[in-house]
Design a protein around this motif. Structure first.
Motif, PDB file in Angstrom:
ATOM      1  N   ARG A  16      10.872   1.862   3.198  1.00  0.00           N
ATOM      2  CA  ARG A  16      10.870   0.737   4.130  1.00  0.00           C
ATOM      3  C   ARG A  16      11.648   1.072   5.399  1.00  0.00           C
ATOM      4  N   ALA A  17      12.788   1.729   5.258  1.00  0.00           N
ATOM      5  CA  ALA A  17      13.582   2.093   6.442  1.00  0.00           C
ATOM      6  C   ALA A  17      12.797   3.029   7.348  1.00  0.00           C
ATOM      7  N   THR A  18      12.113   3.990   6.749  1.00  0.00           N
ATOM      8  CA  THR A  18      11.297   4.923   7.540  1.00  0.00           C
ATOM      9  C   THR A  18      10.168   4.183   8.243  1.00  0.00           C
ATOM     10  N   ALA A  19       9.515   3.262   7.523  1.00  0.00           N
ATOM     11  CA  ALA A  19       8.406   2.509   8.099  1.00  0.00           C
ATOM     12  C   ALA A  19       8.874   1.633   9.253  1.00  0.00           C
ATOM     13  N   HIS A  62       1.726  -1.309   7.463  1.00  0.00           N
ATOM     14  CA  HIS A  62       1.276  -1.527   6.089  1.00  0.00           C
ATOM     15  C   HIS A  62       2.258  -0.950   5.082  1.00  0.00           C
ATOM     16  N   ALA A  63       3.011   0.075   5.478  1.00  0.00           N
ATOM     17  CA  ALA A  63       4.069   0.579   4.602  1.00  0.00           C
ATOM     18  C   ALA A  63       5.156  -0.477   4.424  1.00  0.00           C
ATOM     19  N   PHE A  96      -2.969  -1.565   2.445  1.00  0.00           N
ATOM     20  CA  PHE A  96      -3.403  -0.192   2.700  1.00  0.00           C
ATOM     21  C   PHE A  96      -3.877   0.065   4.129  1.00  0.00           C
ATOM     22  N   GLY A  97      -4.255  -0.969   4.870  1.00  0.00           N
ATOM     23  CA  GLY A  97      -4.678  -0.765   6.250  1.00  0.00           C
ATOM     24  C   GLY A  97      -5.982  -0.018   6.407  1.00  0.00           C
ATOM     25  N   GLY A 143      -1.327   7.099   6.670  1.00  0.00           N
ATOM     26  CA  GLY A 143       0.091   7.223   6.343  1.00  0.00           C
ATOM     27  C   GLY A 143       0.400   6.917   4.891  1.00  0.00           C
ATOM     28  N   LEU A 144      -0.472   7.374   3.991  1.00  0.00           N
ATOM     29  CA  LEU A 144      -0.290   7.119   2.565  1.00  0.00           C
ATOM     30  C   LEU A 144       0.263   8.356   1.863  1.00  0.00           C
ATOM     31  N   GLU A 145       0.759   8.160   0.633  1.00  0.00           N
ATOM     32  CA  GLU A 145       1.295   9.296  -0.120  1.00  0.00           C
ATOM     33  C   GLU A 145       0.187  10.235  -0.590  1.00  0.00           C
TER      34      GLU A 145
END
Length: 564
Positions: free
Chosen positions: A9-12, A38-39, A96-97, A144-146
């Motif tokens: 969340r902090a990164t997003a 979306h993250a 997910f966007g 930007g997904l894993e």
């Protein structure tokens, strides 16, 4: 040490604040949406799920599991092979966007919040017609997904992840991992969200939970992140400017559908908005008393005349986020006295609501605020009477309260004041579990929410005044209501239609901010219809709390207008 979810969340939030990382854009000067939006949504949803599980008295280990979502399907029209333009399912898009990818699934791990998207691939025959299958790594970087995998691997992925978590489980069956799917009632449509399904999912019936996820994501969608609000500022900007272009072009002799076409052209050409948020309502003259005009049987097909008022309710969406804006104005570019009287009553209602709107106020109270102003305007133009020679402000206010008790407001405004808005025009959460129930009173029962306002909600403020013959005739037969009418004056407004003004409002920490930036005062409307520039140099109606903006280089910029 921060948890993996906290770090995500902090990164997003950092990526959103700097608009770096993957973005969604339609190119040219269209808005650049940071996909980290979306993250943040995923982190909010996972945290909400974790909190809800632990609130039931279960330990931290009981929060392990998988969220399984199924995206929107590419449909065909009836029995043909015609494919309507795809639009992603809103809950799936929230997490997910993946606005441009049909027939997908998504999995999010609990409590880490790791996201995996499953996209379909196809063979040579389909590739010849539709192009090659999506490249997984390209989609992963784009969204930007894993990870991104073939939809064919969904079953084995779920089985392996559930097995792994079960092996790591301690504390017995109460702490066993769960498979969370989405199922719940949409209070506006009466339809249910359909839980994800694939062949073989029955294997996990023992671990299935179809209650928690809907409640948590519904609550998350009601409270917008700053990134969502900025995106909605863009959809409001492009839709407001499209309304201005239609306002400038409107004239007698045009067809209603031409106004619809102009709006769609502007929002797509200049804003990259392929979808409308809803079917455009271009109601002119008597058609303006049909609240949802423009649908089947009423296809925006009337010829505009010089005596018409137009009521244009149109909003575009971008990256699946909606706008919902209504403008009303005289087709010929000047108000008659009767038109001006009703317009000013509706505008007074809008401004009065803007003045009161803040966290902690009841939406039903705001509806009453609007009804009071409209009834006051109808008294002022002689349609309604106080039954007394005294016209003191106090006496008029007392009679208006009596009118409200007699449900007179619902005669002229037979819809709710507004609704939550976000990924859907009538967004979710209006009557969520644990919120105030729907009123049974006429008028109030039409409100799409009865909630107490909270910071970061976005809601529409859309008072209206309509002259609908069946409602008027019913009121004239009602002993509690008929005494308030000046029938002779009322008949002057038979066939008038109606007037509605609608803006999208963000609830801030200590008040509200109007995301919509349309001309609202009568003079602003006439100036624009006569070719004056918009936005203006001076904001002559600060009570509307509009923030004027523009999109420059894909980013939103505030304009500093002089206040009158």
């Amino acid at each position: 040490m921060p948890s993996p979810l906290s770090e995500r969340r902090a990164t997003a939030e950092e990526l959103c604040s700097t608009c770096t990382g993957p973005i969604y854009s339609q190119g040219l000067n269209t808005f650049q949406v940071p996909m980290a939006l979306h993250a943040i949504n995923r982190a909010k949803a996972v945290q909400s799920m974790t909190d809800a599980i632990q609130a039931k008295g279960k330990g931290a280990s009981s929060t392990r599991g998988l969220i399984l979502m199924e995206g929107g399907k590419q449909t065909t029209r009836y029995d043909t092979d015609h494919e309507p333009v795809f639009r992603q399912e809103s809950y799936f898009h929230y997490l997910f966007g993946a606005s441009q990818y049909a027939d997908c699934y998504g999995v999010i791990s609990l409590p880490e919040g790791e996201a995996t998207l499953f996209v379909p691939t196809w063979g040579l025959e389909t590739a010849t017609v539709c192009g090659s299958s999506p490249e997984f790594e390209r989609v992963r970087n784009e969204l930007g997904l894993e990870r991104v995998l073939d939809v064919g691997s969904l079953k084995s992925f779920v089985e392996e992840e559930m097995k792994r978590m079960e092996e790591e489980c301690v504390g017995g069956s109460d702490n066993a991992p769960r498979l969370y799917v989405l199922m719940g009632l949409n209070a506006d449509s009466g339809n249910y969200a359909i839980p994800a399904h694939y062949e073989g999912i029955e294997k996990f019936d023992y671990a299935r939970d179809d209650e928690a996820l809907f409640k948590c994501i519904e609550a998350c969608r009601v409270i917008k992140s700053q990134a969502e609000i900025t995106l909605m500022r863009y959809t409001n900007w492009i839709s407001s400017m499209a309304h201005v272009e239609v306002m400038r072009s409107c004239k007698p002799g045009m067809m209603e559908y031409q106004l619809e076409s102009l709006f769609q052209h502007h929002t797509y050409t200049h804003g990259g908005c392929r979808h409308m948020s809803y079917t455009c309502i271009c109601a002119c003259g008597p058609n303006a008393n049909i609240l949802h005009y423009g649908h089947a049987g009423r296809p925006n097909n009337r010829l505009l005349t010089s005596t018409d008022m137009s009521l244009l309710d149109m909003g575009a969406e971008y990256h699946c986020y909606a706008s919902d804006i209504t403008c009303s104005y005289p087709v010929k570019g000047s108000f008659s006295q009767d038109q001006l009287s009703i317009y000013e009553a509706v505008l007074a209602a809008q401004v009065s609501v803007m003045k009161e709107l803040k966290p902690g106020v009841s939406w039903l109270d705001m509806h009453r605020v609007a009804e009071r102003e409209i009834l006051k305007g109808l008294i002022g133009c002689g349609v309604l009477t106080t039954g007394s020679e005294s016209q003191s402000e106090e006496d008029i206010d007392n009679v208006i309260e009596e009118m409200l008790e007699a449900d007179m407001g619902a005669v002229f405004m037979p819809h709710g004041l507004g609704h939550l808005i976000g990924l859907d025009t009538h967004d979710v959460g209006g009557y969520a579990e644990g919120t105030p129930p729907r009123s049974t009173r006429p008028g109030l029962k039409k409100c799409r929410t009865a909630r107490i306002m909270e910071e970061r909600m976005v809601i529409t403020n859309e008072p209206g005044c309509y002259f609908i013959d069946p409602l008027l005739d019913m009121a004239l037969r009602n002993d509690k209501q008929k005494k308030y009418f000046n029938v002779e004056r009322l008949n002057d407004f038979r066939g008038f239609g109606g007037i509605r003004l609608e803006d999208n409002v963000w609830i801030t920490a200590d008040g509200c901010e109007n995301l919509t930036m349309c001309p609202r005062s009568p003079q602003e409307v006439l100036d624009v219809m006569n070719g004056m520039p918009w936005p203006p140099e001076k904001d002559t109606l600060p009570g509307m709390k509009r923030k004027f903006v523009t999109c420059n280089g894909g980013k939103m910029e505030m304009l500093d207008l002089e206040k009158s």
